[in-house]
Design a protein around this motif. Structure first.
Motif, short mmCIF file in Angstrom:
data_model
loop_
_atom_site.label_atom_id
_atom_site.label_comp_id
_atom_site.label_asym_id
_atom_site.label_seq_id
_atom_site.Cartn_x
_atom_site.Cartn_y
_atom_site.Cartn_z
N PHE B 61 0.85 -1.19 0.00
CA PHE B 61 0.00 0.00 0.00
C PHE B 61 0.89 1.25 0.00
O PHE B 61 1.83 1.34 0.78
CB PHE B 61 -0.87 -0.01 1.25
N VAL B 62 0.57 2.18 -0.89
CA VAL B 62 1.32 3.43 -0.96
C VAL B 62 0.37 4.58 -0.63
O VAL B 62 -0.71 4.69 -1.22
CB VAL B 62 1.96 3.64 -2.35
N ARG B 63 0.75 5.40 0.33
CA ARG B 63 -0.11 6.50 0.76
C ARG B 63 0.58 7.83 0.44
O ARG B 63 1.67 8.10 0.94
CB ARG B 63 -0.37 6.37 2.26
N PHE B 64 -0.05 8.61 -0.44
CA PHE B 64 0.48 9.93 -0.80
C PHE B 64 -0.23 10.98 0.04
O PHE B 64 -1.46 11.11 -0.03
CB PHE B 64 0.23 10.22 -2.28
N LYS B 65 0.52 11.70 0.84
CA LYS B 65 -0.06 12.77 1.66
C LYS B 65 0.58 14.08 1.21
O LYS B 65 1.79 14.26 1.31
CB LYS B 65 0.23 12.50 3.14
N ILE B 66 -0.26 14.97 0.70
CA ILE B 66 0.25 16.17 0.03
C ILE B 66 -0.24 17.43 0.72
O ILE B 66 -1.41 17.56 1.04
CB ILE B 66 -0.26 16.17 -1.44
N ASP B 67 0.69 18.34 0.98
CA ASP B 67 0.31 19.69 1.40
C ASP B 67 0.52 20.62 0.22
O ASP B 67 1.63 20.72 -0.30
CB ASP B 67 1.23 20.19 2.53
N GLN B 68 -0.54 21.29 -0.20
CA GLN B 68 -0.38 22.32 -1.24
C GLN B 68 -0.50 23.69 -0.58
O GLN B 68 -1.43 23.93 0.18
CB GLN B 68 -1.39 22.12 -2.37
N GLY B 97 0.64 -3.38 -9.10
CA GLY B 97 -0.23 -4.21 -8.26
C GLY B 97 -0.35 -3.75 -6.82
O GLY B 97 -0.72 -4.51 -5.95
N CYS B 98 -0.04 -2.48 -6.59
CA CYS B 98 -0.19 -1.94 -5.24
C CYS B 98 -1.55 -1.26 -5.09
O CYS B 98 -2.14 -0.81 -6.07
CB CYS B 98 0.88 -0.88 -4.96
N ASP B 99 -2.05 -1.18 -3.86
CA ASP B 99 -3.17 -0.30 -3.57
C ASP B 99 -2.59 1.06 -3.22
O ASP B 99 -1.42 1.16 -2.82
CB ASP B 99 -3.99 -0.84 -2.39
N TRP B 100 -3.40 2.12 -3.40
CA TRP B 100 -2.87 3.44 -3.11
C TRP B 100 -3.98 4.42 -2.78
O TRP B 100 -5.16 4.19 -3.09
CB TRP B 100 -2.02 3.95 -4.26
N GLU B 101 -3.61 5.50 -2.15
CA GLU B 101 -4.57 6.54 -1.75
C GLU B 101 -3.83 7.87 -1.78
O GLU B 101 -2.65 7.95 -1.45
CB GLU B 101 -5.09 6.23 -0.34
N ILE B 102 -4.56 8.90 -2.20
CA ILE B 102 -3.99 10.25 -2.29
C ILE B 102 -4.87 11.19 -1.50
O ILE B 102 -6.09 11.16 -1.64
CB ILE B 102 -3.96 10.74 -3.76
N SER B 103 -4.28 12.04 -0.66
CA SER B 103 -5.08 13.13 -0.11
C SER B 103 -4.26 14.40 -0.07
O SER B 103 -3.04 14.37 0.10
CB SER B 103 -5.63 12.80 1.29
N ILE B 104 -4.96 15.51 -0.30
CA ILE B 104 -4.30 16.81 -0.39
C ILE B 104 -4.87 17.73 0.68
O ILE B 104 -6.09 17.83 0.84
CB ILE B 104 -4.55 17.46 -1.77
N ASP B 105 -4.00 18.39 1.39
CA ASP B 105 -4.44 19.45 2.29
C ASP B 105 -3.99 20.78 1.67
O ASP B 105 -3.01 20.83 0.93
CB ASP B 105 -3.81 19.26 3.67
N GLU B 106 -4.74 21.83 1.96
CA GLU B 106 -4.36 23.16 1.47
C GLU B 106 -4.02 24.01 2.69
O GLU B 106 -4.89 24.29 3.52
CB GLU B 106 -5.49 23.76 0.65
#
Lengths: 158, 158, 158
Positions: B61-68, B97-106
Protein backbone atom coordinates in the motif's frame (compact mmCIF):
# COMPACT_ATOMS: atom_id res chain seq x y z
CA UNK A 1 -10.48 8.57 5.30
CA UNK A 2 -8.65 9.07 8.43
CA UNK A 3 -4.90 8.82 8.12
CA UNK A 4 -3.37 8.15 11.52
CA UNK A 5 0.31 8.70 12.07
CA UNK A 6 1.40 7.15 15.34
CA UNK A 7 4.79 8.47 16.43
CA UNK A 8 5.99 6.14 19.16
CA UNK A 9 9.28 5.36 20.88
CA UNK A 10 11.22 2.62 19.11
CA UNK A 11 10.46 -0.78 20.56
CA UNK A 12 7.36 0.29 22.48
CA UNK A 13 4.92 -1.80 20.48
CA UNK A 14 5.09 -5.40 19.32
CA UNK A 15 3.50 -6.52 16.07
CA UNK A 16 0.55 -7.79 18.13
CA UNK A 17 0.20 -4.42 19.89
CA UNK A 18 0.12 -2.59 16.58
CA UNK A 19 -2.50 -4.93 15.21
CA UNK A 20 -4.66 -4.64 18.36
CA UNK A 21 -4.44 -0.84 18.43
CA UNK A 22 -5.17 -0.64 14.70
CA UNK A 23 -8.28 -2.77 15.15
CA UNK A 24 -9.55 -0.64 18.06
CA UNK A 25 -9.13 2.54 16.05
CA UNK A 26 -10.62 1.06 12.89
CA UNK A 27 -13.69 -0.18 14.73
CA UNK A 28 -14.59 3.29 15.95
CA UNK A 29 -14.66 4.64 12.41
CA UNK A 30 -16.44 1.54 11.09
CA UNK A 31 -19.23 2.20 13.60
CA UNK A 32 -20.00 5.65 12.07
CA UNK A 33 -20.33 3.72 9.64
CA UNK A 34 -17.47 4.15 7.20
CA UNK A 35 -15.90 1.59 4.90
CA UNK A 36 -13.23 -0.09 7.03
CA UNK A 37 -10.55 0.35 4.39
CA UNK A 38 -10.92 4.14 4.70
CA UNK A 39 -8.92 3.81 7.91
CA UNK A 40 -5.16 3.93 7.32
CA UNK A 41 -2.75 3.76 10.24
CA UNK A 42 0.98 4.18 9.92
CA UNK A 43 3.20 3.48 12.90
CA UNK A 44 6.41 5.43 12.94
CA UNK A 45 9.09 4.57 15.46
CA UNK A 46 11.03 7.60 16.69
CA UNK A 47 14.60 6.68 17.61
CA UNK A 48 15.84 7.59 21.09
CA UNK A 49 16.67 11.29 21.30
CA UNK A 50 14.60 12.38 18.32
CA UNK A 51 11.41 13.41 20.13
CA UNK A 52 11.31 16.52 22.31
CA UNK A 53 8.53 17.80 24.55
CA UNK A 54 8.98 21.21 26.14
CA UNK A 55 12.59 21.32 24.93
CA UNK A 56 13.55 18.07 26.66
CA UNK A 57 14.01 14.67 25.02
CA UNK A 58 11.04 12.48 25.91
CA UNK A 59 11.35 8.81 25.18
CA UNK A 60 8.03 7.72 26.63
CA UNK A 61 5.80 9.93 24.52
CA UNK A 62 3.31 8.89 21.85
CA UNK A 63 2.00 11.49 19.43
CA UNK A 64 -1.11 10.74 17.38
CA UNK A 65 -1.49 12.96 14.35
CA UNK A 66 -4.73 12.39 12.50
CA UNK A 67 -6.09 13.66 9.20
CA UNK A 68 -9.84 13.19 8.90
CA UNK A 69 -11.02 13.63 5.33
CA UNK A 70 -14.36 12.00 4.59
CA UNK A 71 -16.37 13.69 7.33
CA UNK A 72 -16.22 16.90 9.33
CA UNK A 73 -17.04 16.26 12.98
CA UNK A 74 -20.19 18.31 13.81
CA UNK A 75 -19.80 20.88 16.58
CA UNK A 76 -21.79 19.19 19.34
CA UNK A 77 -19.90 15.91 19.12
CA UNK A 78 -16.33 17.16 18.68
CA UNK A 79 -15.45 16.80 22.36
CA UNK A 80 -17.21 13.45 22.57
CA UNK A 81 -15.35 12.22 19.51
CA UNK A 82 -11.98 13.16 20.94
CA UNK A 83 -12.84 11.37 24.18
CA UNK A 84 -13.92 8.27 22.23
CA UNK A 85 -10.58 8.16 20.42
CA UNK A 86 -8.74 8.75 23.67
CA UNK A 87 -10.51 5.80 25.23
CA UNK A 88 -9.52 3.62 22.28
CA UNK A 89 -5.82 4.39 22.65
CA UNK A 90 -5.68 4.47 26.48
CA UNK A 91 -4.53 0.85 26.94
CA UNK A 92 -1.55 1.60 24.70
CA UNK A 93 -0.46 4.86 26.28
CA UNK A 94 -1.98 5.74 29.66
CA UNK A 95 -2.00 2.16 30.92
CA UNK A 96 1.66 1.80 29.94
CA UNK A 97 2.87 4.89 31.75
CA UNK A 98 3.44 6.91 28.59
CA UNK A 99 2.54 10.54 27.96
CA UNK A 100 0.48 11.13 24.86
CA UNK A 101 -1.17 13.78 22.72
CA UNK A 102 -3.79 13.62 19.97
CA UNK A 103 -4.54 16.19 17.31
CA UNK A 104 -6.90 15.99 14.38
CA UNK A 105 -6.87 18.00 11.20
CA UNK A 106 -9.82 18.10 8.84
CA UNK A 107 -8.71 18.14 5.22
CA UNK A 108 -10.79 18.69 2.04
CA UNK A 109 -12.89 15.64 1.15
CA UNK A 110 -12.89 16.60 -2.52
CA UNK A 111 -9.10 16.39 -2.74
CA UNK A 112 -8.94 12.73 -1.89
CA UNK A 113 -8.92 9.59 -4.00
CA UNK A 114 -8.59 5.85 -3.49
CA UNK A 115 -7.37 3.60 -6.30
CA UNK A 116 -7.83 6.62 -8.54
CA UNK A 117 -11.50 7.04 -7.60
CA UNK A 118 -12.93 9.97 -5.69
CA UNK A 119 -14.79 8.76 -2.64
CA UNK A 120 -18.52 8.47 -3.40
CA UNK A 121 -21.03 10.70 -1.57
CA UNK A 122 -21.94 10.01 2.04
CA UNK A 123 -24.66 7.32 2.26
CA UNK A 124 -24.73 6.79 -1.49
CA UNK A 125 -25.29 3.46 -3.21
CA UNK A 126 -21.63 3.38 -4.20
CA UNK A 127 -20.50 3.89 -0.61
CA UNK A 128 -22.78 1.06 0.47
CA UNK A 129 -21.22 -1.21 -2.15
CA UNK A 130 -17.71 -0.14 -1.13
CA UNK A 131 -18.52 -1.06 2.47
CA UNK A 132 -19.80 -4.48 1.38
CA UNK A 133 -16.87 -5.18 -0.94
CA UNK A 134 -14.41 -3.54 1.46
CA UNK A 135 -12.50 -1.99 -1.40
CA UNK A 136 -12.56 1.03 -3.74
CA UNK A 137 -13.70 0.54 -7.33
CA UNK A 138 -15.20 2.61 -10.17
CA UNK A 139 -18.85 3.57 -9.74
CA UNK A 140 -21.57 4.90 -12.01
CA UNK A 141 -23.51 8.15 -11.92
CA UNK A 142 -26.51 6.16 -10.66
CA UNK A 143 -24.53 4.91 -7.71
CA UNK A 144 -23.85 8.47 -6.57
CA UNK A 145 -27.51 8.73 -5.54
CA UNK A 146 -28.41 8.28 -1.88
CA UNK A 147 -29.61 4.89 -0.73
CA UNK A 148 -32.77 6.51 0.56
CA UNK A 149 -33.85 8.68 -2.31
CA UNK A 150 -36.54 11.29 -1.64
CA UNK A 151 -36.92 13.65 -4.57
CA UNK A 152 -39.42 15.94 -2.90
CA UNK A 153 -38.65 16.42 0.75
CA UNK A 154 -41.83 17.11 2.67
CA UNK A 155 -43.98 16.13 5.57
CA UNK A 156 -45.54 13.01 4.04
CA UNK A 157 -44.80 9.58 5.43
CA UNK A 158 -42.15 7.69 3.53
CA UNK B 1 4.93 24.64 -2.46
CA UNK B 2 3.63 21.21 -2.46
CA UNK B 3 5.20 18.91 0.09
CA UNK B 4 4.64 15.31 -0.89
CA UNK B 5 5.11 12.57 1.65
CA UNK B 6 5.19 9.18 -0.05
CA UNK B 7 4.70 6.37 2.47
CA UNK B 8 5.70 3.21 0.67
CA UNK B 9 6.60 -0.36 1.65
CA UNK B 10 10.31 -0.77 2.34
CA UNK B 11 12.17 -1.91 -0.76
CA UNK B 12 9.37 -1.11 -3.21
CA UNK B 13 11.25 1.64 -5.04
CA UNK B 14 14.81 1.77 -6.34
CA UNK B 15 16.74 5.03 -6.46
CA UNK B 16 15.85 5.25 -10.16
CA UNK B 17 12.16 4.73 -9.43
CA UNK B 18 12.20 7.52 -6.86
CA UNK B 19 13.91 9.87 -9.25
CA UNK B 20 11.49 9.03 -12.09
CA UNK B 21 8.41 9.44 -9.90
CA UNK B 22 9.76 12.71 -8.46
CA UNK B 23 10.29 14.07 -11.96
CA UNK B 24 6.77 13.13 -13.09
CA UNK B 25 5.23 14.83 -10.07
CA UNK B 26 7.45 17.89 -10.36
CA UNK B 27 6.62 18.35 -14.04
CA UNK B 28 2.89 18.61 -13.34
CA UNK B 29 3.44 21.48 -10.92
CA UNK B 30 6.03 23.13 -13.19
CA UNK B 31 3.39 23.23 -15.94
CA UNK B 32 1.04 25.44 -13.85
CA UNK B 33 3.68 27.13 -13.94
CA UNK B 34 5.39 27.10 -10.57
CA UNK B 35 9.07 27.34 -9.77
CA UNK B 36 10.32 23.75 -9.93
CA UNK B 37 12.07 24.00 -6.58
CA UNK B 38 8.69 24.62 -4.90
CA UNK B 39 8.10 20.90 -5.27
CA UNK B 40 9.49 18.88 -2.37
CA UNK B 41 9.03 15.12 -2.24
CA UNK B 42 10.05 12.97 0.69
CA UNK B 43 9.93 9.20 0.37
CA UNK B 44 9.35 7.38 3.60
CA UNK B 45 9.75 3.63 3.72
CA UNK B 46 7.29 1.94 6.09
CA UNK B 47 8.78 -1.25 7.58
CA UNK B 48 6.77 -4.47 7.23
CA UNK B 49 3.91 -4.56 9.72
CA UNK B 50 3.75 -0.83 10.37
CA UNK B 51 1.03 0.11 7.87
CA UNK B 52 -2.58 -0.92 8.45
CA UNK B 53 -5.58 -0.53 6.15
CA UNK B 54 -9.00 -1.42 7.57
CA UNK B 55 -7.35 -2.88 10.65
CA UNK B 56 -5.19 -5.33 8.70
CA UNK B 57 -1.47 -4.98 7.96
CA UNK B 58 -1.05 -4.06 4.30
CA UNK B 59 2.40 -4.32 2.84
CA UNK B 60 1.55 -3.38 -0.72
CA UNK B 61 0.00 0.00 0.00
CA UNK B 62 1.32 3.43 -0.96
CA UNK B 63 -0.11 6.50 0.76
CA UNK B 64 0.48 9.93 -0.80
CA UNK B 65 -0.06 12.77 1.66
CA UNK B 66 0.25 16.17 0.03
CA UNK B 67 0.31 19.69 1.40
CA UNK B 68 -0.38 22.32 -1.24
CA UNK B 69 0.57 25.77 -0.08
CA UNK B 70 1.16 28.25 -2.89
CA UNK B 71 -2.17 27.85 -4.65
CA UNK B 72 -5.69 26.78 -3.78
CA UNK B 73 -7.13 24.55 -6.47
CA UNK B 74 -10.21 26.33 -7.90
CA UNK B 75 -13.52 24.46 -7.57
CA UNK B 76 -14.09 23.47 -11.19
CA UNK B 77 -10.65 21.87 -11.59
CA UNK B 78 -10.33 20.03 -8.27
CA UNK B 79 -11.49 16.69 -9.65
CA UNK B 80 -9.41 17.15 -12.79
CA UNK B 81 -6.34 17.97 -10.71
CA UNK B 82 -6.70 14.85 -8.59
CA UNK B 83 -7.04 12.75 -11.73
CA UNK B 84 -3.92 14.38 -13.20
CA UNK B 85 -1.91 13.51 -10.11
CA UNK B 86 -3.31 10.00 -10.12
CA UNK B 87 -2.20 9.53 -13.71
CA UNK B 88 1.30 10.68 -12.78
CA UNK B 89 1.68 8.12 -10.02
CA UNK B 90 -0.15 5.22 -11.75
CA UNK B 91 2.99 3.53 -13.17
CA UNK B 92 4.39 3.35 -9.64
CA UNK B 93 1.31 1.99 -7.89
CA UNK B 94 -1.51 0.64 -10.09
CA UNK B 95 0.84 -0.86 -12.67
CA UNK B 96 2.78 -2.61 -9.90
CA UNK B 97 -0.23 -4.21 -8.26
CA UNK B 98 -0.19 -1.94 -5.24
CA UNK B 99 -3.17 -0.30 -3.57
CA UNK B 100 -2.87 3.44 -3.11
CA UNK B 101 -4.57 6.54 -1.75
CA UNK B 102 -3.99 10.25 -2.29
CA UNK B 103 -5.08 13.13 -0.11
CA UNK B 104 -4.30 16.81 -0.39
CA UNK B 105 -4.44 19.45 2.29
CA UNK B 106 -4.36 23.16 1.47
CA UNK B 107 -2.32 25.09 4.02
CA UNK B 108 -1.94 28.88 4.44
CA UNK B 109 0.29 30.42 1.77
CA UNK B 110 1.24 33.28 4.10
CA UNK B 111 2.73 30.91 6.67
CA UNK B 112 5.38 29.57 4.35
CA UNK B 113 8.96 30.61 3.67
CA UNK B 114 11.89 29.41 1.58
CA UNK B 115 15.44 30.29 2.56
CA UNK B 116 13.89 32.74 5.00
CA UNK B 117 11.92 34.54 2.27
CA UNK B 118 8.15 34.56 1.97
CA UNK B 119 7.10 33.35 -1.45
CA UNK B 120 6.48 36.30 -3.79
CA UNK B 121 2.97 36.95 -5.15
CA UNK B 122 1.55 34.78 -7.90
CA UNK B 123 2.77 35.98 -11.35
CA UNK B 124 4.95 38.68 -9.86
CA UNK B 125 8.32 39.76 -11.23
CA UNK B 126 10.04 38.09 -8.29
CA UNK B 127 8.28 34.80 -8.98
CA UNK B 128 9.37 35.03 -12.61
CA UNK B 129 12.97 35.57 -11.53
CA UNK B 130 12.75 32.69 -9.04
CA UNK B 131 11.54 30.41 -11.85
CA UNK B 132 14.45 31.50 -14.06
CA UNK B 133 17.07 31.17 -11.33
CA UNK B 134 15.38 28.04 -9.93
CA UNK B 135 16.08 29.16 -6.37
CA UNK B 136 14.70 31.41 -3.66
CA UNK B 137 16.42 34.73 -2.94
CA UNK B 138 15.55 38.14 -1.46
CA UNK B 139 13.38 40.37 -3.62
CA UNK B 140 12.46 44.05 -3.64
CA UNK B 141 9.13 45.79 -3.23
CA UNK B 142 9.19 46.51 -6.98
CA UNK B 143 9.48 42.83 -7.74
CA UNK B 144 6.25 42.13 -5.88
CA UNK B 145 4.34 43.81 -8.72
CA UNK B 146 2.70 41.65 -11.37
CA UNK B 147 4.57 41.02 -14.62
CA UNK B 148 1.62 42.41 -16.52
CA UNK B 149 0.81 45.59 -14.69
CA UNK B 150 -2.51 47.29 -15.44
CA UNK B 151 -3.18 50.08 -13.00
CA UNK B 152 -6.65 50.90 -14.26
CA UNK B 153 -8.55 47.80 -15.25
CA UNK B 154 -11.08 48.56 -17.97
CA UNK B 155 -12.29 47.69 -21.39
CA UNK B 156 -9.53 49.34 -23.42
CA UNK B 157 -7.09 47.26 -25.43
CA UNK B 158 -3.80 46.59 -23.72
CA UNK C 1 0.39 22.81 20.60
CA UNK C 2 2.78 23.11 17.85
CA UNK C 3 3.95 19.85 16.41
CA UNK C 4 7.20 20.33 14.53
CA UNK C 5 8.39 17.73 12.10
CA UNK C 6 12.00 18.35 11.14
CA UNK C 7 12.97 16.37 8.05
CA UNK C 8 16.73 16.52 7.86
CA UNK C 9 19.49 14.63 6.04
CA UNK C 10 20.71 11.62 8.01
CA UNK C 11 23.70 12.48 10.15
CA UNK C 12 23.30 16.26 9.89
CA UNK C 13 22.51 16.81 13.56
CA UNK C 14 24.14 15.43 16.68
CA UNK C 15 22.15 14.79 19.84
CA UNK C 16 23.43 18.15 21.16
CA UNK C 17 22.32 19.94 18.00
CA UNK C 18 18.83 18.49 18.30
CA UNK C 19 18.59 19.49 21.92
CA UNK C 20 19.84 23.04 21.19
CA UNK C 21 17.46 23.52 18.27
CA UNK C 22 14.55 22.11 20.28
CA UNK C 23 15.26 24.57 23.10
CA UNK C 24 15.42 27.54 20.72
CA UNK C 25 12.10 26.62 19.14
CA UNK C 26 10.44 25.87 22.47
CA UNK C 27 11.52 29.19 23.94
CA UNK C 28 9.78 31.17 21.21
CA UNK C 29 6.47 29.50 21.98
CA UNK C 30 7.02 29.74 25.75
CA UNK C 31 7.39 33.50 25.34
CA UNK C 32 3.84 33.87 23.93
CA UNK C 33 3.34 32.49 26.69
CA UNK C 34 2.32 28.89 26.21
CA UNK C 35 2.95 25.91 28.46
CA UNK C 36 6.38 24.62 27.41
CA UNK C 37 5.15 21.05 27.11
CA UNK C 38 2.77 22.14 24.35
CA UNK C 39 5.81 22.19 22.08
CA UNK C 40 6.53 18.81 20.51
CA UNK C 41 9.40 18.42 18.08
CA UNK C 42 10.12 15.24 16.17
CA UNK C 43 13.33 14.94 14.18
CA UNK C 44 13.11 12.64 11.22
CA UNK C 45 16.25 11.68 9.36
CA UNK C 46 15.72 11.28 5.63
CA UNK C 47 18.11 8.68 4.16
CA UNK C 48 20.27 9.74 1.22
CA UNK C 49 18.26 9.76 -2.00
CA UNK C 50 14.84 10.00 -0.39
CA UNK C 51 14.37 13.78 -0.50
CA UNK C 52 13.78 15.56 -3.81
CA UNK C 53 13.57 19.29 -4.53
CA UNK C 54 12.53 20.35 -8.04
CA UNK C 55 12.80 16.75 -9.22
CA UNK C 56 16.44 16.37 -8.14
CA UNK C 57 17.70 14.55 -5.05
CA UNK C 58 18.80 17.11 -2.48
CA UNK C 59 20.81 15.85 0.43
CA UNK C 60 21.44 19.20 2.10
CA UNK C 61 17.83 20.22 2.56
CA UNK C 62 15.90 20.64 5.80
CA UNK C 63 12.11 20.80 5.68
CA UNK C 64 10.22 22.12 8.71
CA UNK C 65 6.56 21.13 8.70
CA UNK C 66 4.63 22.69 11.56
CA UNK C 67 1.11 22.20 12.88
CA UNK C 68 -0.01 25.03 15.12
CA UNK C 69 -3.09 24.11 17.10
CA UNK C 70 -3.61 26.20 20.23
CA UNK C 71 -3.51 29.60 18.60
CA UNK C 72 -4.21 31.12 15.19
CA UNK C 73 -1.56 33.68 14.29
CA UNK C 74 -3.36 37.04 13.85
CA UNK C 75 -3.05 38.67 10.42
CA UNK C 76 -0.70 41.55 11.27
CA UNK C 77 1.91 39.33 12.90
CA UNK C 78 1.94 36.37 10.52
CA UNK C 79 4.97 37.61 8.56
CA UNK C 80 6.74 38.63 11.77
CA UNK C 81 6.08 35.21 13.28
CA UNK C 82 7.52 33.39 10.31
CA UNK C 83 10.63 35.58 10.46
CA UNK C 84 10.99 34.87 14.18
CA UNK C 85 10.90 31.13 13.56
CA UNK C 86 13.32 31.50 10.70
CA UNK C 87 15.77 33.32 12.95
CA UNK C 88 15.50 30.53 15.51
CA UNK C 89 16.44 27.84 13.03
CA UNK C 90 19.04 29.82 11.03
CA UNK C 91 22.11 28.53 12.93
CA UNK C 92 21.06 24.99 12.07
CA UNK C 93 20.34 25.49 8.38
CA UNK C 94 21.57 28.73 6.79
CA UNK C 95 24.78 28.84 8.83
CA UNK C 96 25.54 25.25 7.84
CA UNK C 97 25.12 25.76 4.12
CA UNK C 98 21.82 23.89 3.90
CA UNK C 99 18.73 24.90 1.98
CA UNK C 100 15.54 24.96 4.00
CA UNK C 101 11.82 25.59 3.88
CA UNK C 102 9.22 26.21 6.57
CA UNK C 103 5.46 25.79 6.34
CA UNK C 104 2.83 26.09 9.03
CA UNK C 105 -0.64 24.64 9.08
CA UNK C 106 -3.27 25.79 11.55
CA UNK C 107 -5.39 22.90 12.76
CA UNK C 108 -8.58 22.95 14.88
CA UNK C 109 -7.86 23.69 18.54
CA UNK C 110 -11.00 21.83 19.63
CA UNK C 111 -9.79 18.58 18.09
CA UNK C 112 -6.74 18.31 20.29
CA UNK C 113 -6.11 16.62 23.62
CA UNK C 114 -3.18 16.04 25.98
CA UNK C 115 -3.23 13.12 28.39
CA UNK C 116 -6.88 12.77 27.49
CA UNK C 117 -7.71 16.36 28.47
CA UNK C 118 -8.80 19.06 26.07
CA UNK C 119 -6.52 22.06 26.35
CA UNK C 120 -8.05 24.65 28.68
CA UNK C 121 -9.09 28.07 27.32
CA UNK C 122 -6.45 30.68 26.50
CA UNK C 123 -5.43 32.59 29.67
CA UNK C 124 -7.65 30.50 31.92
CA UNK C 125 -6.80 29.48 35.47
CA UNK C 126 -6.26 25.92 34.28
CA UNK C 127 -3.79 27.05 31.63
CA UNK C 128 -1.92 29.04 34.26
CA UNK C 129 -1.71 25.95 36.46
CA UNK C 130 -0.59 23.82 33.53
CA UNK C 131 2.20 26.32 32.83
CA UNK C 132 3.29 26.19 36.48
CA UNK C 133 3.13 22.41 36.73
CA UNK C 134 4.49 21.98 33.20
CA UNK C 135 2.13 19.09 32.54
CA UNK C 136 -1.44 18.37 31.50
CA UNK C 137 -3.94 17.24 34.15
CA UNK C 138 -7.71 17.26 34.72
CA UNK C 139 -9.24 20.65 35.52
CA UNK C 140 -12.54 21.84 36.92
CA UNK C 141 -15.24 24.02 35.40
CA UNK C 142 -14.04 26.86 37.66
CA UNK C 143 -10.57 26.64 36.21
CA UNK C 144 -11.91 27.28 32.72
CA UNK C 145 -12.59 30.89 33.75
CA UNK C 146 -10.11 33.57 32.73
CA UNK C 147 -7.45 34.63 35.25
CA UNK C 148 -8.66 38.20 34.92
CA UNK C 149 -12.39 37.88 35.24
CA UNK C 150 -14.52 40.87 34.28
CA UNK C 151 -18.18 39.93 34.22
CA UNK C 152 -19.41 43.27 32.93
CA UNK C 153 -17.02 44.74 30.40
CA UNK C 154 -17.27 48.52 30.42
CA UNK C 155 -15.38 51.73 30.73
CA UNK C 156 -14.82 51.65 34.49
CA UNK C 157 -11.36 51.25 35.95
CA UNK C 158 -10.51 47.72 36.97
Amino acid sequence: MPLWKVYHPEGLYTAEDKKALAVRITNIYASIPLPKFYVVIIFEATPKGSCFVGGEPHDKFVRFKIDQIARTVPGPVREWWLKALDKAVAPFVKDRGCDWEISIDETPSDLWSLQGELAPPFESRAEKRWVEENKASPYTLDEKLPIKLALTPGLADR
